[in-house]
Motif scaffolding. Structure first.
Motif, short mmCIF file in Angstrom:
data_model
loop_
_atom_site.label_atom_id
_atom_site.label_comp_id
_atom_site.label_asym_id
_atom_site.label_seq_id
_atom_site.Cartn_x
_atom_site.Cartn_y
_atom_site.Cartn_z
N THR A 233 1.03 -1.47 0.02
CA THR A 233 -0.15 -0.19 0.25
C THR A 233 1.02 1.21 -0.13
O THR A 233 0.68 1.66 0.70
CB THR A 233 -0.92 -0.04 1.94
OG1 THR A 233 -0.46 0.12 2.53
CG2 THR A 233 -1.55 -0.77 1.49
N SER A 337 -4.85 4.90 -11.20
CA SER A 337 -6.17 4.51 -10.26
C SER A 337 -6.78 5.25 -9.56
O SER A 337 -7.79 5.32 -8.98
CB SER A 337 -5.44 3.42 -9.18
OG SER A 337 -4.76 4.56 -8.22
N LEU A 338 -6.55 6.27 -9.71
CA LEU A 338 -7.98 7.63 -9.73
C LEU A 338 -8.70 7.84 -10.37
O LEU A 338 -9.47 8.77 -9.54
CB LEU A 338 -6.52 9.07 -9.78
CG LEU A 338 -5.02 8.97 -8.61
CD1 LEU A 338 -4.50 10.65 -8.80
CD2 LEU A 338 -5.44 9.17 -7.20
N GLU A 340 -10.54 5.47 -11.14
CA GLU A 340 -11.28 4.10 -10.31
C GLU A 340 -11.47 4.98 -8.87
O GLU A 340 -12.97 4.50 -8.67
CB GLU A 340 -10.47 3.35 -10.20
CG GLU A 340 -10.14 2.47 -11.83
CD GLU A 340 -9.26 1.60 -11.39
OE1 GLU A 340 -9.16 0.91 -9.56
OE2 GLU A 340 -8.66 0.76 -12.15
N LYS A 341 -10.17 5.70 -8.51
CA LYS A 341 -10.99 6.31 -6.48
C LYS A 341 -11.94 7.59 -6.98
O LYS A 341 -13.07 7.76 -6.44
CB LYS A 341 -9.83 6.55 -6.00
CG LYS A 341 -10.27 7.55 -4.79
CD LYS A 341 -8.44 7.09 -4.03
CE LYS A 341 -7.72 5.94 -4.44
NZ LYS A 341 -6.35 6.28 -2.99
N TYR A 342 -11.54 8.54 -7.92
CA TYR A 342 -12.54 9.61 -8.14
C TYR A 342 -13.58 10.31 -9.23
O TYR A 342 -14.23 11.04 -9.23
CB TYR A 342 -11.55 10.74 -7.45
CG TYR A 342 -11.04 11.10 -6.85
CD1 TYR A 342 -11.36 11.17 -5.30
CD2 TYR A 342 -9.21 10.48 -7.05
CE1 TYR A 342 -10.23 11.28 -4.09
CE2 TYR A 342 -8.75 10.60 -5.63
CZ TYR A 342 -9.28 10.89 -3.95
OH TYR A 342 -8.16 10.75 -2.67
N HIS A 346 -12.75 14.69 -11.91
CA HIS A 346 -12.51 14.57 -10.51
C HIS A 346 -11.39 15.97 -10.73
O HIS A 346 -10.63 15.24 -11.63
CB HIS A 346 -12.42 13.79 -9.49
CG HIS A 346 -12.51 14.28 -8.41
ND1 HIS A 346 -11.05 15.23 -7.64
CD2 HIS A 346 -13.57 14.27 -7.66
CE1 HIS A 346 -11.14 15.62 -6.56
NE2 HIS A 346 -13.02 14.95 -6.25
N VAL A 366 -2.48 12.22 -2.02
CA VAL A 366 -3.27 12.43 -3.25
C VAL A 366 -2.32 10.69 -4.07
O VAL A 366 -2.55 9.84 -4.66
CB VAL A 366 -4.08 12.79 -4.20
CG1 VAL A 366 -4.70 12.32 -5.03
CG2 VAL A 366 -4.74 13.06 -2.65
N GLY A 370 -1.47 7.39 -2.89
CA GLY A 370 -2.86 6.78 -3.46
C GLY A 370 -2.84 6.64 -4.52
O GLY A 370 -4.10 6.65 -4.52
N GLN A 371 -2.08 6.56 -5.01
CA GLN A 371 -1.99 6.32 -6.60
C GLN A 371 -1.04 5.20 -7.15
O GLN A 371 -0.31 5.04 -6.88
CB GLN A 371 -1.01 7.30 -7.57
CG GLN A 371 -1.80 7.75 -9.39
CD GLN A 371 -1.19 8.63 -9.82
OE1 GLN A 371 -1.37 8.60 -10.76
NE2 GLN A 371 -0.47 9.10 -9.17
#
Length: 418
Positions: A233, A337-338, A340-342, A346, A366, A370-371
């Protein structure tokens, strides 16, 4: 080159505080270190007795604008005040003091904030006489163990751990602080003896070639590509790693997947990468291993959304300094992957560049942590073909015959050193 005498203006302590990222101070007189207070006093003498009393304090780590980080760096004091305590350990070489606190522990920062500035400082302030004694504040045993192969290249003297000293030490003079030329940069025009990044790499080679190591994978008639990967992660994980491995093999590379760990044995890593012709990885600290590539090798940096400035500043500088063939693969929104997340619309996705530039929290949370990335293999193949052409030329220049027909090996698991 540093003078060991007070300057004509009567300043036995000279400091350079003019730079944005670092300070350094030089106590020019014979000095005695009192370790409990981390203070360098002058050794009592008739010459020292007539000097004006002065004090300079410095946190010897090259990130002085980062107040939070610097608050955890041990402060060093240099003073013309005498210490009426006998010297218990005598040294005939100047002391150079720096800290391995701050961001040390991150492989990129180990080099960017420590080892490279150490090289720059020694060759700037001691260009003709590198016989110094290193004194380390915020010392960590793991740091000394991890870099044990190359530290003797900076000084043959035992390193002094300021954390555990209980006796006084005397030196002919002392310097506190490290000089940095910028992120992953060595500017030879600012160094009296003109040392370059190639000289720094030669220093690494001298240290690591003496290590006891396992032999690297043998060259099998194809240029070797090291794919540096991340797991868990941590962010910026290459989600379709196996597809990229196969695409690189189809392009003609022999592929080794490297997933470094905190316990990485750098002698083995050096031997592997030094014997390879290309490296591919998503922007991150592990790309610092590109220091081990030979000049002429290929470095392909996959740049996630919002990482443009960091990618261009850090590893592009490194590649330029080492004469690597540098390529960037900037992902599109749909490869992050952002999305899919936002969602694709966005603002964090559509305006990632400007947000990352002005908002450190967003950059860190982020775009760095977070990516993850799923590279478009079809688009990436063009980059791999270009990388292969350059890597093949390097391999041929080294006298190897290149087998033109790609050989696909079944991919099993990454090479993890611990």
């Amino acid at each position: 080159m540093l003078s060991k005498q007070p300057d004509p203006a009567g300043k036995p302590i000279v400091c350079d505080r003019s730079h944005r990222s670092y300070d350094w101070c030089h106590l020019k007189l014979r000095t005695i270190l009192e370790p409990t207070s981390a203070t360098f006093f002058t050794v009592g003498s008739p010459a020292a007795a007539v000097l004006p009393l002065s004090w300079e304090k410095i946190r010897p780590y090259p990130r002085k604008t980062d107040s939070k980080t610097m608050s955890n760096i041990r402060e060093i004091t240099l003073t013309t005040a005498p210490l009426h305590t006998p010297c218990e350990v005598h040294h005939n070489t100047p002391a150079l003091v720096f800290s391995t606190g701050g961001f040390t522990g991150n492989f990129f920062h180990d080099f960017n904030d420590g080892i490279i500035p150490l090289f720059v400082t020694i060759n700037t302030l001691f260009p003709h006489d590198r016989d110094i004694t290193i004194v380390v504040a915020n010392y960590a045993d793991w740091w000394h163990s991890k870099y044990a192969a190359i530290l003797p290249q900076f000084s043959s003297r035992p390193i002094i751990n300021l954390n555990n000293q209980t006796v006084t030490h005397c030196f002919p003079s002392a310097v506190a602080g490290l000089i940095s030329h910028g992120s992953m940069t060595i500017n030879p025009t600012l160094i009296p003896n003109g040392k370059t990044f190639h000289d720094f790499r030669a220093l690494l080679e001298e240290g690591y070639r003496r290590c006891l190591v396992w032999p690297p994978p043998r060259l099998k008639g194809r240029p070797r590509l090291v794919l540096v990967t991340r797991a868990g992660t941590v962010g910026r994980v290459l989600m379709n790693r196996d597809n990229i491995v196969r695409a690189a093999q189809e392009a003609g590379f022999d592929v080794v997947v490297l997933e470094p760990s905190p316990l990485t044995y750098l002698c083995d890593i050096y031997r592997l990468i030094n014997g390879s012709h290309a490296m591919v990885g998503v922007h991150g600290a592990a790309l610092t291993h590109s220091l081990f590539l030979q000049p002429g090798s290929v470095l392909v940096q996959v740049v996630p959304l919002g990482n443009d400035w960091l990618a261009g500043t850090y590893f592009k500088n490194l590649a330029r300094g080492l004469n690597l063939v540098y390529m960037e693969y900037k992902i599109r929104a749909e490869e992050s992957s952002l999305v899919e997340k936002y969602g694709a619309d966005h603002v964090l996705v559509k305006d990632s560049l400007s947000i990352a530039r002005r908002n450190w929290t967003a950059l860190h949370d982020v775009y760095l942590k977070g990516q993850d990335v799923r590279v478009d293999v079809g688009r990436f193949r063009r980059c791999l073909r270009n990388a292969y052409s350059n890597a093949k030329r390097l391999m041929q220049a080294q006298g190897f015959h290149v087998r033109h027909r790609p050989r696909i090996r079944k991919y099993v698991s990454p090479l993890v050193f611990s």
